[in-house]
Each structure stands twice: as structure tokens, then as C-alpha cells.
Scaffold this active site. Structure first.
Site, PDB file in Angstrom:
ATOM      1  N   ASP A  26       0.836  -1.207   0.000  1.00  0.00           N
ATOM      2  CA  ASP A  26       0.000   0.000   0.000  1.00  0.00           C
ATOM      3  C   ASP A  26       0.870   1.256   0.000  1.00  0.00           C
ATOM      4  O   ASP A  26       1.983   1.257   0.527  1.00  0.00           O
ATOM      5  CB  ASP A  26      -0.915  -0.030   1.242  1.00  0.00           C
ATOM      6  CG  ASP A  26      -2.116   0.884   1.087  1.00  0.00           C
ATOM      7  OD1 ASP A  26      -2.357   1.388  -0.029  1.00  0.00           O
ATOM      8  OD2 ASP A  26      -2.825   1.102   2.090  1.00  0.00           O
ATOM      9  N   ARG A  39      -0.692   9.325 -10.138  1.00  0.00           N
ATOM     10  CA  ARG A  39      -0.727   8.075  -9.380  1.00  0.00           C
ATOM     11  C   ARG A  39      -0.034   6.927 -10.117  1.00  0.00           C
ATOM     12  O   ARG A  39       0.598   6.075  -9.504  1.00  0.00           O
ATOM     13  CB  ARG A  39      -2.178   7.703  -9.057  1.00  0.00           C
ATOM     14  CG  ARG A  39      -2.808   8.616  -8.011  1.00  0.00           C
ATOM     15  CD  ARG A  39      -4.264   8.218  -7.743  1.00  0.00           C
ATOM     16  NE  ARG A  39      -4.370   6.873  -7.219  1.00  0.00           N
ATOM     17  CZ  ARG A  39      -4.231   6.547  -5.924  1.00  0.00           C
ATOM     18  NH1 ARG A  39      -4.022   7.493  -5.030  1.00  0.00           N
ATOM     19  NH2 ARG A  39      -4.317   5.303  -5.533  1.00  0.00           N
ATOM     20  N   ASN A  74     -10.963  -2.967  -5.455  1.00  0.00           N
ATOM     21  CA  ASN A  74     -10.242  -1.936  -6.201  1.00  0.00           C
ATOM     22  C   ASN A  74     -10.923  -1.567  -7.527  1.00  0.00           C
ATOM     23  O   ASN A  74     -10.554  -0.569  -8.159  1.00  0.00           O
ATOM     24  CB  ASN A  74      -8.781  -2.350  -6.448  1.00  0.00           C
ATOM     25  CG  ASN A  74      -7.895  -2.253  -5.217  1.00  0.00           C
ATOM     26  OD1 ASN A  74      -6.951  -3.021  -5.033  1.00  0.00           O
ATOM     27  ND2 ASN A  74      -8.173  -1.280  -4.342  1.00  0.00           N
ATOM     28  N   TRP A  75     -11.970  -2.337  -7.926  1.00  0.00           N
ATOM     29  CA  TRP A  75     -12.747  -1.948  -9.118  1.00  0.00           C
ATOM     30  C   TRP A  75     -13.464  -0.637  -8.890  1.00  0.00           C
ATOM     31  O   TRP A  75     -13.926  -0.011  -9.856  1.00  0.00           O
ATOM     32  CB  TRP A  75     -13.776  -3.038  -9.454  1.00  0.00           C
ATOM     33  CG  TRP A  75     -13.177  -4.358  -9.803  1.00  0.00           C
ATOM     34  CD1 TRP A  75     -13.174  -5.481  -9.026  1.00  0.00           C
ATOM     35  CD2 TRP A  75     -12.497  -4.722 -11.015  1.00  0.00           C
ATOM     36  NE1 TRP A  75     -12.526  -6.517  -9.673  1.00  0.00           N
ATOM     37  CE2 TRP A  75     -12.107  -6.067 -10.898  1.00  0.00           C
ATOM     38  CE3 TRP A  75     -12.177  -4.027 -12.185  1.00  0.00           C
ATOM     39  CZ2 TRP A  75     -11.413  -6.737 -11.897  1.00  0.00           C
ATOM     40  CZ3 TRP A  75     -11.485  -4.702 -13.186  1.00  0.00           C
ATOM     41  CH2 TRP A  75     -11.108  -6.039 -13.039  1.00  0.00           C
ATOM     42  N   ARG A 194       1.992  -4.901   6.233  1.00  0.00           N
ATOM     43  CA  ARG A 194       1.297  -3.848   5.477  1.00  0.00           C
ATOM     44  C   ARG A 194       2.142  -2.593   5.501  1.00  0.00           C
ATOM     45  O   ARG A 194       2.560  -2.136   6.574  1.00  0.00           O
ATOM     46  CB  ARG A 194      -0.094  -3.555   6.018  1.00  0.00           C
ATOM     47  CG  ARG A 194      -0.820  -2.518   5.128  1.00  0.00           C
ATOM     48  CD  ARG A 194      -2.266  -2.324   5.444  1.00  0.00           C
ATOM     49  NE  ARG A 194      -2.886  -1.478   4.423  1.00  0.00           N
ATOM     50  CZ  ARG A 194      -4.122  -1.595   3.986  1.00  0.00           C
ATOM     51  NH1 ARG A 194      -4.899  -2.532   4.466  1.00  0.00           N
ATOM     52  NH2 ARG A 194      -4.593  -0.784   3.063  1.00  0.00           N
ATOM     53  N   LEU A 201      -6.692  -4.986   7.401  1.00  0.00           N
ATOM     54  CA  LEU A 201      -6.415  -6.094   6.483  1.00  0.00           C
ATOM     55  C   LEU A 201      -7.036  -5.884   5.099  1.00  0.00           C
ATOM     56  O   LEU A 201      -6.652  -6.568   4.145  1.00  0.00           O
ATOM     57  CB  LEU A 201      -6.882  -7.426   7.078  1.00  0.00           C
ATOM     58  CG  LEU A 201      -6.147  -7.849   8.361  1.00  0.00           C
ATOM     59  CD1 LEU A 201      -6.656  -9.208   8.853  1.00  0.00           C
ATOM     60  CD2 LEU A 201      -4.632  -7.916   8.146  1.00  0.00           C
TER      61      LEU A 201
HETATM   62  C1  IPE Z   1      -5.384  -2.853  -0.265  1.00  0.00           C
HETATM   63  O1  IPE Z   1      -5.073  -1.522  -0.423  1.00  0.00           O
HETATM   64  C2  IPE Z   1      -5.358  -3.547  -1.592  1.00  0.00           C
HETATM   65  C3  IPE Z   1      -4.046  -3.724  -2.205  1.00  0.00           C
HETATM   66  C4  IPE Z   1      -2.906  -3.382  -1.670  1.00  0.00           C
HETATM   67  C5  IPE Z   1      -4.058  -4.353  -3.493  1.00  0.00           C
HETATM   68  P1  IPE Z   1      -6.205  -0.401  -0.589  1.00  0.00           P
HETATM   69  O2  IPE Z   1      -5.487   0.881  -0.754  1.00  0.00           O
HETATM   70  O3  IPE Z   1      -7.152  -0.787  -1.668  1.00  0.00           O
HETATM   71  O4  IPE Z   1      -6.964  -0.495   0.801  1.00  0.00           O
HETATM   72  P2  IPE Z   1      -7.933   0.515   1.542  1.00  0.00           P
HETATM   73  O5  IPE Z   1      -8.969   0.936   0.549  1.00  0.00           O
HETATM   74  O6  IPE Z   1      -7.087   1.674   1.982  1.00  0.00           O
HETATM   75  O7  IPE Z   1      -8.478  -0.262   2.695  1.00  0.00           O
HETATM   76  C1  IPE Z   2      -1.455   0.266  -3.429  1.00  0.00           C
HETATM   77  O1  IPE Z   2      -1.290   1.634  -3.452  1.00  0.00           O
HETATM   78  C2  IPE Z   2      -1.698  -0.308  -4.796  1.00  0.00           C
HETATM   79  C3  IPE Z   2      -3.065  -0.819  -5.006  1.00  0.00           C
HETATM   80  C4  IPE Z   2      -4.033  -0.844  -4.131  1.00  0.00           C
HETATM   81  C5  IPE Z   2      -3.343  -1.347  -6.329  1.00  0.00           C
HETATM   82  P1  IPE Z   2      -2.533   2.620  -3.444  1.00  0.00           P
HETATM   83  O2  IPE Z   2      -2.925   2.911  -4.854  1.00  0.00           O
HETATM   84  O3  IPE Z   2      -3.640   2.104  -2.603  1.00  0.00           O
HETATM   85  O4  IPE Z   2      -1.867   3.896  -2.795  1.00  0.00           O
HETATM   86  P2  IPE Z   2      -2.528   4.911  -1.755  1.00  0.00           P
HETATM   87  O5  IPE Z   2      -3.117   4.100  -0.629  1.00  0.00           O
HETATM   88  O6  IPE Z   2      -3.567   5.676  -2.502  1.00  0.00           O
HETATM   89  O7  IPE Z   2      -1.375   5.762  -1.314  1.00  0.00           O
HETATM   90 MG    MG Z   3      -4.133   2.317  -0.636  1.00  0.00          MG
END
Ligand code: IPE
Ligand code: IPE
Ligand code: MG
Length: 246
Positions: A26, A39, A74-75, A194, A201
Site C-alpha cells: 500500500d 498516481r 479496487n474496481w 502492510r 487487512l
Molecule cells: C489494499 O489496499 C489492496 C491492495 C494493496 C491491493 P487499498 O489501498 O485498496 O486499501 P484501503 O482501501 O485503503 O483499505
Molecule cells: C497500493 O497503493 C496499490 C493498489 C491498491 C493497487 P494505493 O494505490 O492504494 O496507494 P494509496 O493508498 O492511494 O497511497
Molecule cells: Mg491504498
């Protein structure tokens, strides 16, 4: 102030005792934002971190490294970001599969990846088949993975087996449940990391994390490296795992 021992990167022997480490990668977006970049730049740097950490995991003697790359939630992100992530994933498999194969790595994908673009599904299945006979560590990429979805599928799968008369409901135990999860043939999870300071989680490996040690670091995923992995394994080595006993 307590002094922290420097992680030992020279020894290939896994004296940390961990077999299976999972990482919620993350912080790509925040990494990019700090640099006034889009991004996607953070996601690109995140792929570099995947390469570094996959190599380090092999050097450190892990049997399995599971990386959360795209969740079933993530969709909800803008279509353009989803497309960027899928593009990076496609490129990553195409460009890195030869090196993984040469190093004896078994590439696995966990999650409902069949819902992705058919050409990506074919690429994933080709990569898994090609490396299935290798003897080295498993690198498992969690794609379109959601633990609640995994548990629903497990329940349906076992219900179908009962309905078909293959097993009786009272014969369902831990082994049957575990056998019906995406992670069926992976070693038990020891350590869940994490990055980016979040302490949740996010629907990752809920069943598997039952007795895993949890490790949270403020490091953003694109900054994570062999040293950061070694530090997590050092912390893991010092944990007292009791599994409910004394
Ligand atoms: C968790 O991260 C999913 C992945 C690392 C692929 P997110 O960025 O999607 O999680 P939330 O939305 O902050 O809980
Ligand atoms: C994790 O980084 C990658 C995925 C969830 C695919 P993020 O895209 O969630 O990055 P932040 O949380 O916005 O910084
Ligand atoms: Mg994230």
C-alpha cells in the site's frame, strides 16, 4: 533509545523461521503525490519494488511470498486507474516471467483472476503452467482477490460436494475448508506485512491470518526494499508465537 540490530542480508539461511510472508503493498498513490506525480508513477515505482522484494524473498529463503496487487474492491477506483494497473500487470508478467522461470520460481495467482480480460487470463495461465514444475519458491500474486469472496466460494464449493454426495456435511473440517481456498496448496501464513502506515487487512487472507504475525510499517510500498523485508523478518524472529498454548 533502543538500538535496533542491523538486518543481516548476507546469509541465505532462513534463520528467521518464516515460510510464508504476505504483503499488502500500500501507498503507491501517496508516494506519487509527495512527488507531485500522477498516481500511475507511484504504481510504476511499486512494480520496481515488487521486483526487488521478490528477489530478496528468494535470497532470504522464503518458501512463499504472497503479494496483494489488486483487491476485489479496487474496481471502485476510476476506470483509468484500473486500466493503468492492468496494463502494468500485463507488462510485468511479460517482461519478468523469463527471469522467474530461470530462477526456478513458481508463479501463482490467487483470487478470481478469471474475471479479468481474457488475454490477461491467458497470459496468467501460461505463466503459471510454465513455472508449475519448478522447485524454487512460490511467488503468489493476489489479483481480484477478496477474502470474503474466497470464503463465499469455499462455502458454495463444499455445499456442491455435499449435494453431489461426495462428502457428508459432518465430514467437513479444517482440511476441507483449507482445500477449498485459493491458497489451498500454499504453506501456512507466518507473517503479514502492510506498508504505508494503515493498520487494517482490507479483505486480505482473513482465514489464513488467524495466527499470522502482523507487521505494520510507515514505509510506502515504492520505498520498500530488501532491507525493509529483512527488518520485518527480524521483528518476526523475536515474536513469541503461542497458538493459544503456553
Ligand atoms: C489494499 O489496499 C489492496 C491492495 C494493496 C491491493 P487499498 O489501498 O485498496 O486499501 P484501503 O482501501 O485503503 O483499505
Ligand atoms: C497500493 O497503493 C496499490 C493498489 C491498491 C493497487 P494505493 O494505490 O492504494 O496507494 P494509496 O493508498 O492511494 O497511497
Ligand atoms: Mg491504498
Amino acid at each position: 533509545m533502543a538500538t535496533q540490530a542491523k538486518p543481516d542480508l548476507t546469509s541465505g539461511a532462513p534463520d528467521h523461521g518464516a515460510r510464508h510472508v504476505a504483503i499488502i503493498m500500500d501507498g503507491n498513490g501517496r508516494w506519487a503525490k509527495k512527488r507531485f506525480l500522477p498516481r500511475i508513477a507511484g504504481h510504476r515505482a511499486g512494480v520496481e519494488a515488487v521486483r526487488r522484494v521478490a528477489r530478496a524473498a528468494q535470497d532470504m529463503g522464503l518458501e512463499c511470498l504472497t503479494l496483494y496487487a489488486f483487491s476485489s474492491e479496487n474496481w471502485k477506483r476510476p476506470a483509468s486507474e484500473v486500466a493503468d494497473l492492468m496494463g502494468l500487470l500485463r507488462h510485468f508478467i511479460q517482461s519478468d516471467i523469463d527471469e522467474f522461470h530461470a530462477n526456478g520460481v513458481r508463479l501463482r495467482v490467487v483470487g478470481h483472476y478469471q474475471a479479468l480480460d481474457p488475454s490477461l487470463v491467458a497470459l496468467i495461465e501460461g505463466a503459471m503452467e510454465r513455472t508449475a514444475g519448478n522447485r524454487g519458491p512460490i511467488i503468489a500474486i493476489a489479483l481480484n482477490y477478496g477474502a470474503q469472496d474466497e470464503l463465499v466460494r469455499m462455502a458454495r464449493m463444499l455445499a456442491c460436494r455435499v449435494q453431489a454426495g461426495e462428502i457428508k456435511a459432518e465430514e467437513i473440517g479444517l482440511a476441507e475448508v483449507e482445500g477449498a481456498l485459493y491458497t489451498a496448496d500454499l504453506p501456512p501464513l507466518d507473517l503479514m506485512i502492510r506498508t504505508s502506515g494503515e493498520q487494517r487487512l482490507s479483505n486480505f487472507m482473513l482465514w489464513q491470518a488467524a495466527y499470522a504475525e502482523l507487521y505494520f510499517t510507515d514505509t510506502l510500498w515504492p520505498d520498500f526494499d530488501a532491507c525493509a523485508l529483512a527488518a520485518a523478518l527480524d521483528a518476526f524472529r523475536l515474536r513469541d508465537r503461542r497458538f493459544g498454548g503456553l
